[in-house]
Design an enzyme around this catalytic site. Structure first.
Site, PDB file in Angstrom:
ATOM      1  N   ARG A   1       7.215  22.192  -3.695  1.00 58.76           N
ATOM      2  CA  ARG A   1       6.081  22.587  -3.569  1.00 58.76           C
ATOM      3  C   ARG A   1       5.791  21.228  -2.548  1.00 58.76           C
ATOM      4  O   ARG A   1       4.775  22.129  -2.138  1.00 58.76           O
ATOM      5  CB  ARG A   1       5.560  23.299  -4.760  1.00 58.76           C
ATOM      6  CG  ARG A   1       5.679  25.298  -4.952  1.00 58.76           C
ATOM      7  CD  ARG A   1       4.973  24.918  -6.020  1.00 58.76           C
ATOM      8  NE  ARG A   1       5.237  24.605  -7.020  1.00 58.76           N
ATOM      9  CZ  ARG A   1       4.261  24.776  -8.135  1.00 58.76           C
ATOM     10  NH1 ARG A   1       2.974  25.145  -8.409  1.00 58.76           N
ATOM     11  NH2 ARG A   1       4.626  24.648 -10.062  1.00 58.76           N
TER      12      ARG A   1
ATOM     13  N   LYS B   1       9.999  13.850  -4.988  1.00 57.36           N
ATOM     14  CA  LYS B   1       8.342  14.510  -5.338  1.00 57.36           C
ATOM     15  C   LYS B   1       7.809  13.292  -6.280  1.00 57.36           C
ATOM     16  O   LYS B   1       6.436  12.394  -5.719  1.00 57.36           O
ATOM     17  CB  LYS B   1       8.234  15.180  -6.657  1.00 57.36           C
ATOM     18  CG  LYS B   1       6.807  15.401  -6.852  1.00 57.36           C
ATOM     19  CD  LYS B   1       6.240  16.767  -7.622  1.00 57.36           C
ATOM     20  CE  LYS B   1       7.650  17.076  -9.125  1.00 57.36           C
ATOM     21  NZ  LYS B   1       6.957  18.139  -9.563  1.00 57.36           N
TER      22      LYS B   1
ATOM     23  N   GLY C   1       8.189  11.867 -14.468  1.00 55.94           N
ATOM     24  CA  GLY C   1       7.459  11.065 -13.585  1.00 55.94           C
ATOM     25  C   GLY C   1       6.612  11.526 -12.574  1.00 55.94           C
ATOM     26  O   GLY C   1       6.450  11.058 -11.861  1.00 55.94           O
ATOM     27  N   ASP C   2       6.518  12.729 -12.968  1.00 54.94           N
ATOM     28  CA  ASP C   2       4.788  13.490 -12.344  1.00 54.94           C
ATOM     29  C   ASP C   2       3.777  13.496 -12.832  1.00 54.94           C
ATOM     30  O   ASP C   2       3.001  14.298 -12.240  1.00 54.94           O
ATOM     31  CB  ASP C   2       5.881  14.812 -11.415  1.00 54.94           C
ATOM     32  CG  ASP C   2       6.189  15.818 -12.467  1.00 54.94           C
ATOM     33  OD1 ASP C   2       6.921  15.756 -14.010  1.00 54.94           O
ATOM     34  OD2 ASP C   2       6.720  16.978 -12.371  1.00 54.94           O
TER      35      ASP C   2
ATOM     36  N   ASN D   1      -0.483 -19.566  20.649  1.00 48.09           N
ATOM     37  CA  ASN D   1       0.407 -20.242  19.147  1.00 48.09           C
ATOM     38  C   ASN D   1       1.544 -20.003  19.860  1.00 48.09           C
ATOM     39  O   ASN D   1       2.247 -21.360  18.359  1.00 48.09           O
ATOM     40  CB  ASN D   1      -0.101 -19.970  18.211  1.00 48.09           C
ATOM     41  CG  ASN D   1       0.125 -18.835  17.499  1.00 48.09           C
ATOM     42  OD1 ASN D   1      -0.559 -17.972  19.156  1.00 48.09           O
ATOM     43  ND2 ASN D   1       0.055 -18.006  16.954  1.00 48.09           N
ATOM     44  N   TYR D   2       1.926 -19.487  20.098  1.00 47.90           N
ATOM     45  CA  TYR D   2       3.404 -18.692  20.148  1.00 47.90           C
ATOM     46  C   TYR D   2       4.262 -19.109  21.795  1.00 47.90           C
ATOM     47  O   TYR D   2       3.417 -18.263  22.887  1.00 47.90           O
ATOM     48  CB  TYR D   2       3.564 -16.955  19.684  1.00 47.90           C
ATOM     49  CG  TYR D   2       4.403 -16.718  19.752  1.00 47.90           C
ATOM     50  CD1 TYR D   2       5.731 -17.072  18.947  1.00 47.90           C
ATOM     51  CD2 TYR D   2       4.977 -15.386  20.505  1.00 47.90           C
ATOM     52  CE1 TYR D   2       6.969 -16.482  19.057  1.00 47.90           C
ATOM     53  CE2 TYR D   2       6.439 -14.557  19.855  1.00 47.90           C
ATOM     54  CZ  TYR D   2       7.070 -16.046  18.901  1.00 47.90           C
ATOM     55  OH  TYR D   2       8.568 -14.599  19.388  1.00 47.90           O
TER      56      TYR D   2
ATOM     57  N   GLY E   1     -16.239 -24.540  28.923  1.00 42.23           N
ATOM     58  CA  GLY E   1     -15.306 -23.169  29.083  1.00 42.23           C
ATOM     59  C   GLY E   1     -14.659 -22.897  30.544  1.00 42.23           C
ATOM     60  O   GLY E   1     -15.238 -23.423  30.971  1.00 42.23           O
TER      61      GLY E   1
ATOM     62  N   ARG F   1     -10.130 -26.569  34.303  1.00 37.50           N
ATOM     63  CA  ARG F   1     -10.782 -25.756  35.326  1.00 37.50           C
ATOM     64  C   ARG F   1     -10.717 -26.199  36.945  1.00 37.50           C
ATOM     65  O   ARG F   1     -10.903 -27.221  36.906  1.00 37.50           O
ATOM     66  CB  ARG F   1     -11.413 -25.135  35.178  1.00 37.50           C
ATOM     67  CG  ARG F   1     -12.463 -25.769  34.786  1.00 37.50           C
ATOM     68  CD  ARG F   1     -13.853 -24.412  34.080  1.00 37.50           C
ATOM     69  NE  ARG F   1     -14.890 -25.283  34.565  1.00 37.50           N
ATOM     70  CZ  ARG F   1     -16.201 -25.795  33.872  1.00 37.50           C
ATOM     71  NH1 ARG F   1     -16.084 -25.064  32.718  1.00 37.50           N
ATOM     72  NH2 ARG F   1     -17.060 -25.395  33.860  1.00 37.50           N
TER      73      ARG F   1
HETATM   74  C1  UD1 Z   1       7.549  21.927 -19.053  1.00 39.23           C
HETATM   75  C2  UD1 Z   1       8.072  22.302 -20.484  1.00 39.23           C
HETATM   76  C3  UD1 Z   1       6.676  23.166 -20.925  1.00 39.23           C
HETATM   77  C4  UD1 Z   1       5.781  22.566 -21.005  1.00 39.23           C
HETATM   78  C5  UD1 Z   1       5.158  21.772 -19.197  1.00 39.23           C
HETATM   79  C6  UD1 Z   1       4.819  20.155 -19.250  1.00 39.23           C
HETATM   80  C7  UD1 Z   1      10.182  22.964 -20.999  1.00 39.23           C
HETATM   81  C8  UD1 Z   1      11.488  23.625 -21.178  1.00 39.23           C
HETATM   82  N1  UD1 Z   1       9.773  23.479 -20.372  1.00 39.23           N
HETATM   83  O1  UD1 Z   1       7.997  22.936 -18.185  1.00 39.23           O
HETATM   84  O2  UD1 Z   1       6.912  23.360 -21.911  1.00 39.23           O
HETATM   85  O3  UD1 Z   1       4.295  23.378 -20.491  1.00 39.23           O
HETATM   86  O4  UD1 Z   1       6.690  21.131 -19.070  1.00 39.23           O
HETATM   87  O5  UD1 Z   1       4.112  20.781 -17.419  1.00 39.23           O
HETATM   88  O6  UD1 Z   1      10.456  20.926 -20.685  1.00 39.23           O
HETATM   89  N2  UD1 Z   1      12.936  17.700 -15.098  1.00 39.23           N
HETATM   90  C9  UD1 Z   1      14.512  17.149 -14.545  1.00 39.23           C
HETATM   91  N3  UD1 Z   1      15.656  17.898 -14.435  1.00 39.23           N
HETATM   92  C10 UD1 Z   1      15.316  19.694 -14.971  1.00 39.23           C
HETATM   93  C11 UD1 Z   1      14.815  19.502 -15.148  1.00 39.23           C
HETATM   94  C12 UD1 Z   1      13.053  18.796 -15.455  1.00 39.23           C
HETATM   95  O7  UD1 Z   1      14.868  15.586 -14.314  1.00 39.23           O
HETATM   96  O8  UD1 Z   1      16.586  19.690 -15.200  1.00 39.23           O
HETATM   97  C13 UD1 Z   1      11.868  17.050 -14.851  1.00 39.23           C
HETATM   98  C14 UD1 Z   1      11.223  17.038 -13.578  1.00 39.23           C
HETATM   99  O9  UD1 Z   1      11.704  16.551 -12.587  1.00 39.23           O
HETATM  100  C15 UD1 Z   1       9.745  16.837 -14.164  1.00 39.23           C
HETATM  101  C16 UD1 Z   1       9.665  16.906 -15.921  1.00 39.23           C
HETATM  102  O10 UD1 Z   1      11.591  17.020 -16.400  1.00 39.23           O
HETATM  103  O11 UD1 Z   1       9.525  15.641 -14.159  1.00 39.23           O
HETATM  104  C17 UD1 Z   1       9.314  18.737 -16.414  1.00 39.23           C
HETATM  105  O12 UD1 Z   1      10.017  19.212 -15.359  1.00 39.23           O
HETATM  106  P1  UD1 Z   1       9.436  20.930 -14.917  1.00 39.23           P
HETATM  107  O13 UD1 Z   1       9.461  22.364 -14.075  1.00 39.23           O
HETATM  108  O14 UD1 Z   1       8.228  20.427 -14.299  1.00 39.23           O
HETATM  109  O15 UD1 Z   1       8.853  21.501 -16.498  1.00 39.23           O
HETATM  110  P2  UD1 Z   1       8.446  22.528 -16.881  1.00 39.23           P
HETATM  111  O16 UD1 Z   1       9.913  23.387 -17.306  1.00 39.23           O
HETATM  112  O17 UD1 Z   1       7.787  23.889 -16.064  1.00 39.23           O
END
Ligand code: UD1
Ligand code: CA
Length: 459
Positions: A8, A15, A101-102, A391-392, A428, A445
């Site tokens: 998104r 992201k 990470g987000d 200067n250059y 000047g 000058r």
């Molecule tokens: C997850 C939780 C949900 C919680 C929500 C909070 C699970 C199954 N669900 O939801 O209960 O309310 O977070 O935001 O855990 N990521 C990976 N690898 C993957 C999938 C995700 O690294 O295969 C990382 C994403 O990049 C992100 C984080 O995990 O940083 C969360 O993933 P996201 O898809 O946002 O979480 P949800 O499954 O929606």
């Protein structure tokens, strides 16, 4: 966890590398982990793994004491699958804190409280109650009571209509004993609506194993808010900036409008600092007592000493080298200070004056339309409008030395290397290629000539 795609965001940039307050989202998260004193951190990458890993490596500008290891998750089969990739490199003892990470704005103290609640032997979940819990995993408690023991986390897509009405949600952040985490990860399956390996399923295993599941329920949604879209990124940026503004005002800083300041780095202020609207502070900025910053300034990597005034529309960026502005100096409007500008007390730098890699001693002035590059300027020097240091030479930079009390007239070119002797005056319009004598007037000058009775051409 930083493997997700971030569809998104509609961006080519992974992201977690999108900046918030001038720093990649994932850097915020790693900085928090560092603040916790984590023994080590494991970064789980997938989408854009190379870029994310490079950005978090030594060259990525991430100043941190953290021992960082990266593991890849390919393909991405869910949050449980993500943490499974990290399991082999996790120690068996201690507590694992799972972060996303987000989700950039979690405070270290919140995580300390979460870890303390877990006590090293329980599964601790960070939760919060939302008006609109749609999309989140719901916290299912025994008998549904508010403080009854937690039984499970149910994902939105797997929830019964009754469970969907639960407003307590899982934030995505947990603290879990490493030893238990490993056994539970091995038991995950993907028999659910999304065919994903859910990390949240470990709650069921904890309950089955008789391990207490505890929830640290916070009120502050910003701390667990994730970034999924540019709209959410901008909302979090504003929330962050608002907190910075509040923090500054609580220290006594006067902001003309707390909604119109951006701090993308570290801003330290002395007493009675006043900042007008639309200023951006980047990197490391220190403002001494009584410093005033006018409207619409961009100010980065600089130390500004007590009582200095920065007039509107000034741009200062010391980059890696830094800039210093001395006590009582007057800068701008429309001034530009570049790396290595070191201005002493009461220096005046006026409109459309650029200073780079130059030292100006106390009371030196360059008030209009001028350039000082690679120059050493003495006390009380007056540097005329339109004058520049050449200067250059196309290959090398050379220094210009202007000794104390020199007056450089308007529109002069000082061809470096060159030294202007103390107390001297440069007429000047001079192009100065040789050192000038102290106390003398130097003019270089064409002489003015008069042609009497000159007739202008006529049509
Ligand atoms: C997850 C939780 C949900 C919680 C929500 C909070 C699970 C199954 N669900 O939801 O209960 O309310 O977070 O935001 O855990 N990521 C990976 N690898 C993957 C999938 C995700 O690294 O295969 C990382 C994403 O990049 C992100 C984080 O995990 O940083 C969360 O993933 P996201 O898809 O946002 O979480 P949800 O499954 O929606
Ligand atoms: Ca998801």
């Amino acid at each position: 966890m930083a493997a997700g795609k971030g569809t998104r965001m509609k961006s080519r940039l992974p992201k977690v590398l999108h900046p918030l307050a001038g720093r990649a989202l994932v850097h915020h998260v790693l900085a928090t982990a560092a603040e916790l004193g984590a023994r080590n951190a494991v970064l789980i990458t997938g989408h854009g793994a190379e870029r994310v890993e490079a950005a978090c490596g030594p060259a990525g500008g991430l100043a941190s004491s953290l021992q960082l290891q990266c593991v890849r998750q390919e393909p991405q089969l869910g949050t449980g699958h993500a943490v499974q990739q990290a399991a082999p490199v996790l120690p068996d003892d201690g507590t694992v804190v799972v972060l996303s990470g987000d989700v950039p704005l979690t405070q270290a103290q919140t995580l300390r409280d979460l870890i303390a609640l877990g006590g090293g032997d329980k599964l601790a979940l960070l939760t919060l109650e939302l008006e609109n819990p749609a999309g989140y995993g719901r916290i299912v408690r025994d008998g549904g009571g508010d403080s009854a023991p937690v039984r499970a986390i149910v994902e939105q897509k797997d929830a019964t209509p009754e469970q969907l009405s639960i407003r307590e949600i899982y934030s995505g952040i947990m603290a879990v004993p490493a030893r238990l985490l490993k056994t539970w990860l091995a038991r995950l399956d993907n028999k659910n609506a999304q065919k994903e390996y859910y990390l949240t399923d470990i709650v069921k295993f904890a309950v089955a194993d008789g391990v207490p599941v505890v929830a640290h329920r916070i009120q502050d949604a910003v701390q667990v808010a994730g970034v999924n879209s540019p709209v959410q990124l901008a909302e979090l940026e504003r929330a962050y900036q608002q907190r910075q503004a509040t923090r500054l005002m609580e220290q006594g800083v006067r902001l003309s409008d707390p909604a119109r300041i951006d701090v993308r780095g570290e801003l330290q202020c002395g007493q009675d600092v006043a900042i007008d609207v639309n200023c951006v502070f980047e990197g490391s900025v220190q403002l001494g007592d009584d410093v005033r910053i006018g409207a619409n300034c961009v100010i980065a990597n600089v130390r500004i000493e007590a009582g200095a005034v920065i007039h509107p529309f000034t741009h200062i960026d010391g980059e890696k080298t830094g800039v210093t502005v001395g006590a009582g100096a007057l800068i701008g409007p429309f001034a530009r200070l570049r790396p290595g500008a070191q201005l002493g007390a009461e220096v005046h730098i006026g409109n459309f004056v650029e200073v780079k890699n130059s030292t100006l001693a106390k009371g030196a002035k360059a008030n209009h339309l001028a350039y000082l590059g690679d120059a050493t300027v003495g006390e009380r020097v007056n540097y005329g409008a339109g004058s520049i240091t050449a200067n250059y030479d196309g290959a090398f930079k050379h220094r210009t030395v202007i000794e104390d009390d020199v007056h450089v007239g308007s529109n002069c070119v000082l061809v470096a290397p060159v030294t202007l002797g103390a107390g001297g005056t440069v007429g000047g319009g001079s192009t100065i290629t040789k050192d000038t004598a102290p106390g003398a007037l130097s003019v270089a000058r064409g002489r003015q000539t008069t042609i009497a009775g000159w007739k202008r051409p006529k049509k």
